[in-house]
Structure formats: C-alpha cells, structure tokens
Design a protein around this motif. Structure first.
Motif, PDB file in Angstrom:
ATOM      1  N   GLY A   8       0.776  -1.222   0.000  1.00 36.38           N
ATOM      2  CA  GLY A   8       0.000   0.000   0.000  1.00 36.38           C
ATOM      3  C   GLY A   8       0.810   1.276   0.000  1.00 36.38           C
ATOM      4  O   GLY A   8       0.250   2.345   0.226  1.00 36.38           O
ATOM      5  N   ALA A   9       2.118   1.193  -0.242  1.00 35.75           N
ATOM      6  CA  ALA A   9       2.920   2.412  -0.330  1.00 35.75           C
ATOM      7  C   ALA A   9       2.448   3.220  -1.539  1.00 35.75           C
ATOM      8  O   ALA A   9       1.982   2.666  -2.533  1.00 35.75           O
ATOM      9  CB  ALA A   9       4.407   2.066  -0.460  1.00 35.75           C
ATOM     10  N   VAL A  10       2.559   4.533  -1.446  1.00 34.64           N
ATOM     11  CA  VAL A  10       2.145   5.415  -2.537  1.00 34.64           C
ATOM     12  C   VAL A  10       2.864   4.978  -3.816  1.00 34.64           C
ATOM     13  O   VAL A  10       4.086   4.894  -3.840  1.00 34.64           O
ATOM     14  CB  VAL A  10       2.479   6.886  -2.197  1.00 34.64           C
ATOM     15  CG1 VAL A  10       2.194   7.794  -3.376  1.00 34.64           C
ATOM     16  CG2 VAL A  10       1.721   7.336  -0.978  1.00 34.64           C
ATOM     17  N   PRO A  11       2.105   4.674  -4.882  1.00 34.32           N
ATOM     18  CA  PRO A  11       2.733   4.167  -6.097  1.00 34.32           C
ATOM     19  C   PRO A  11       3.332   5.267  -6.982  1.00 34.32           C
ATOM     20  O   PRO A  11       2.953   6.442  -6.881  1.00 34.32           O
ATOM     21  CB  PRO A  11       1.589   3.456  -6.820  1.00 34.32           C
ATOM     22  CG  PRO A  11       0.353   4.122  -6.338  1.00 34.32           C
ATOM     23  CD  PRO A  11       0.652   4.591  -4.929  1.00 34.32           C
ATOM     24  N   VAL A  12       4.219   4.863  -7.853  1.00 33.38           N
ATOM     25  CA  VAL A  12       4.807   5.755  -8.853  1.00 33.38           C
ATOM     26  C   VAL A  12       3.683   6.353  -9.689  1.00 33.38           C
ATOM     27  O   VAL A  12       2.720   5.681 -10.037  1.00 33.38           O
ATOM     28  CB  VAL A  12       5.808   4.978  -9.737  1.00 33.38           C
ATOM     29  CG1 VAL A  12       6.245   5.810 -10.934  1.00 33.38           C
ATOM     30  CG2 VAL A  12       7.011   4.530  -8.919  1.00 33.38           C
ATOM     31  N   GLY A  13       3.809   7.648  -9.974  1.00 30.49           N
ATOM     32  CA  GLY A  13       2.815   8.356 -10.767  1.00 30.49           C
ATOM     33  C   GLY A  13       1.778   9.077  -9.937  1.00 30.49           C
ATOM     34  O   GLY A  13       1.051   9.934 -10.455  1.00 30.49           O
ATOM     35  N   SER A  14       1.694   8.770  -8.649  1.00 26.15           N
ATOM     36  CA  SER A  14       0.742   9.427  -7.753  1.00 26.15           C
ATOM     37  C   SER A  14       1.273  10.788  -7.311  1.00 26.15           C
ATOM     38  O   SER A  14       2.481  11.025  -7.313  1.00 26.15           O
ATOM     39  CB  SER A  14       0.518   8.593  -6.494  1.00 26.15           C
ATOM     40  OG  SER A  14      -0.011   7.346  -6.810  1.00 26.15           O
ATOM     41  N   VAL A  15       0.367  11.640  -6.906  1.00 25.67           N
ATOM     42  CA  VAL A  15       0.770  12.897  -6.276  1.00 25.67           C
ATOM     43  C   VAL A  15       1.273  12.563  -4.871  1.00 25.67           C
ATOM     44  O   VAL A  15       0.597  11.869  -4.114  1.00 25.67           O
ATOM     45  CB  VAL A  15      -0.410  13.885  -6.202  1.00 25.67           C
ATOM     46  CG1 VAL A  15      -0.017  15.132  -5.419  1.00 25.67           C
ATOM     47  CG2 VAL A  15      -0.891  14.263  -7.597  1.00 25.67           C
ATOM     48  N   ALA A  16       2.464  13.035  -4.555  1.00 22.42           N
ATOM     49  CA  ALA A  16       3.053  12.768  -3.234  1.00 22.42           C
ATOM     50  C   ALA A  16       2.281  13.524  -2.167  1.00 22.42           C
ATOM     51  O   ALA A  16       1.984  14.719  -2.337  1.00 22.42           O
ATOM     52  CB  ALA A  16       4.516  13.194  -3.209  1.00 22.42           C
ATOM     53  N   PRO A  17       1.949  12.861  -1.058  1.00 15.01           N
ATOM     54  CA  PRO A  17       1.282  13.574   0.033  1.00 15.01           C
ATOM     55  C   PRO A  17       2.162  14.700   0.581  1.00 15.01           C
ATOM     56  O   PRO A  17       3.359  14.507   0.820  1.00 15.01           O
ATOM     57  CB  PRO A  17       1.073  12.485   1.088  1.00 15.01           C
ATOM     58  CG  PRO A  17       1.072  11.199   0.319  1.00 15.01           C
ATOM     59  CD  PRO A  17       2.066  11.420  -0.792  1.00 15.01           C
ATOM     60  N   GLU A  18       1.563  15.861   0.738  1.00 15.40           N
ATOM     61  CA  GLU A  18       2.268  17.020   1.307  1.00 15.40           C
ATOM     62  C   GLU A  18       2.579  16.736   2.777  1.00 15.40           C
ATOM     63  O   GLU A  18       1.857  15.983   3.443  1.00 15.40           O
ATOM     64  CB  GLU A  18       1.396  18.268   1.180  1.00 15.40           C
ATOM     65  CG  GLU A  18       1.985  19.532   1.781  1.00 15.40           C
ATOM     66  CD  GLU A  18       3.293  19.989   1.152  1.00 15.40           C
ATOM     67  OE1 GLU A  18       4.166  20.439   1.898  1.00 15.40           O
ATOM     68  OE2 GLU A  18       3.455  19.869  -0.087  1.00 15.40           O
ATOM     69  N   PHE A  19       3.642  17.327   3.280  1.00 20.51           N
ATOM     70  CA  PHE A  19       3.904  17.256   4.716  1.00 20.51           C
ATOM     71  C   PHE A  19       4.444  18.588   5.206  1.00 20.51           C
ATOM     72  O   PHE A  19       4.968  19.394   4.432  1.00 20.51           O
ATOM     73  CB  PHE A  19       4.839  16.106   5.092  1.00 20.51           C
ATOM     74  CG  PHE A  19       6.176  16.091   4.406  1.00 20.51           C
ATOM     75  CD1 PHE A  19       7.187  16.988   4.745  1.00 20.51           C
ATOM     76  CD2 PHE A  19       6.449  15.149   3.426  1.00 20.51           C
ATOM     77  CE1 PHE A  19       8.429  16.957   4.127  1.00 20.51           C
ATOM     78  CE2 PHE A  19       7.687  15.104   2.794  1.00 20.51           C
ATOM     79  CZ  PHE A  19       8.673  16.008   3.143  1.00 20.51           C
ATOM     80  N   ASP A  20       4.281  18.814   6.481  1.00 16.11           N
ATOM     81  CA  ASP A  20       4.776  19.994   7.184  1.00 16.11           C
ATOM     82  C   ASP A  20       5.255  19.477   8.536  1.00 16.11           C
ATOM     83  O   ASP A  20       4.455  19.243   9.444  1.00 16.11           O
ATOM     84  CB  ASP A  20       3.641  21.011   7.346  1.00 16.11           C
ATOM     85  CG  ASP A  20       4.094  22.313   8.008  1.00 16.11           C
ATOM     86  OD1 ASP A  20       5.181  22.347   8.621  1.00 16.11           O
ATOM     87  OD2 ASP A  20       3.335  23.292   7.917  1.00 16.11           O
ATOM     88  N   LEU A  21       6.564  19.250   8.641  1.00 20.29           N
ATOM     89  CA  LEU A  21       7.145  18.614   9.822  1.00 20.29           C
ATOM     90  C   LEU A  21       8.285  19.457  10.372  1.00 20.29           C
ATOM     91  O   LEU A  21       8.813  20.335   9.689  1.00 20.29           O
ATOM     92  CB  LEU A  21       7.668  17.214   9.463  1.00 20.29           C
ATOM     93  CG  LEU A  21       6.642  16.213   8.944  1.00 20.29           C
ATOM     94  CD1 LEU A  21       7.333  14.950   8.436  1.00 20.29           C
ATOM     95  CD2 LEU A  21       5.631  15.874  10.028  1.00 20.29           C
ATOM     96  N   ARG A  22       8.708  19.148  11.574  1.00 21.23           N
ATOM     97  CA  ARG A  22       9.851  19.816  12.204  1.00 21.23           C
ATOM     98  C   ARG A  22      11.099  18.960  12.037  1.00 21.23           C
ATOM     99  O   ARG A  22      11.050  17.742  12.176  1.00 21.23           O
ATOM    100  CB  ARG A  22       9.589  20.016  13.698  1.00 21.23           C
ATOM    101  CG  ARG A  22       8.397  20.879  13.992  1.00 21.23           C
ATOM    102  CD  ARG A  22       8.780  22.319  14.039  1.00 21.23           C
ATOM    103  NE  ARG A  22       7.604  23.151  14.262  1.00 21.23           N
ATOM    104  CZ  ARG A  22       7.677  24.461  14.293  1.00 21.23           C
ATOM    105  NH1 ARG A  22       8.833  25.063  14.136  1.00 21.23           N
ATOM    106  NH2 ARG A  22       6.604  25.177  14.481  1.00 21.23           N
TER     107      ARG A  22
END
Length: 160
Positions: A8-22
């Motif tokens: 279930g890892a995000v597959p190639v070609g998908s929009v990468a989930p945004e993140f905002d981390l420290r």
C-alpha cells in the motif's frame, strides 16, 4: 524484496502527500518548499539509535554528493521527536534534515502507506518526489530488512 505496491505504499505516478514537519533543529520543513529547489528523496526509517537505521543514514551521510546537490534534497522521516533526532544527528554527523512525524503520531508515514500500525513506526519506505509533486520512485522493505544499494541507485536514477 521490495513490497511497495503490495503493502500500500504510494505508487509511482501518484501525487506525493504534502507534509509539514519539524526537523532536528525544530525548523518547519514542507514538501512543497523542498520541491521549489528540485527533486526530493524522502526516506522513512523506523527509529533513531538503531543499528540498521544508523547504517542506512550513515550511507547517505558518507555519500552526500549522491544524495544532495542543487537539484536534489534528501530528508529522513521517523516518528521520534525533534530533540531525539537532534541528539542522534549531532552524534552521527547527519547534516541532512531528520524530520519528526511525532504528532499526530505517524500521520505522514500513514499517508505514504508505510506506517506499521501494530508497531507504531514506519517501515523503510523510499520515495523520489519530482519537482512537479509526482512520485517517481516508490519502494518499501519490511521490519528487519535494510535497503540495498540497488534501491538507492534506482531511486536516484528516477530523478527528473
């Protein structure tokens, strides 16, 4: 063995989930901000102060020119808090961002499909995100498995 699609890892070609981390210095880091400078290699690891994780991030440190240049930024992500990452990165000489997915616990790892819900930390997921926000490389190995040189090479070869 790479298990990205099956697990279930995000597959190639998908929009990468945004993140905002420290990061380890408590600075905010966003995927969109990193993408302004080029491709982003997002490396999930289970926990700081563990042998396999230390070895993998040491490989990035020791091969820094392969993993960071004017058009590539590498970041490592785990569920540990920034103070833990600060001590560990300082002791190990990691100069790249070590991002904290501490709270909400594992939310970013979950969005990339690499969170091991039973253990509460991410599997070793590797994602190359292009400047356009699309995933160009996706791989994951399970608990106790380390990424191979083939994984690193394939991820870096997927650069736009």
């Amino acid at each position: 063995m790479t298990t990205s699609e099956l697990a279930g890892a995000v597959p190639v070609g998908s929009v990468a989930p945004e993140f905002d981390l420290r990061d380890q210095n408590n600075r905010r880091v966003t995927l969109s901000g990193l993408r302004e400078d080029g491709d982003v290699l997002v490396v999930f690891f289970p926990l700081a102060f563990t042998g396999t994780c230390e070895g993998e991030l040491g490989h990035i440190r020791d091969s820094q020119p392969r993993f960071s240049d004017d058009t590539l930024t590498t970041v490592a992500v785990s569920v540990g808090p920034p103070p833990t990452h600060k001590v560990w990165s300082s002791a190990q000489g990691y100069l790249f961002p070590i991002l904290s997915d501490f709270w909400p616990h594992g939310d970013v790892a979950r969005s990339y499909g690499v969170l091991d819900e039973q253990r509460g930390y991410p599997n070793r997921g590797t994602f190359l995100v292009g400047r356009d926000g699309l995933v160009r490389f996706s791989a994951m190995v399970g608990p106790g498995e380390a990424r191979t040189e083939d994984t690193w090479s394939a991820a870096l070869a997927a650069r736009s």
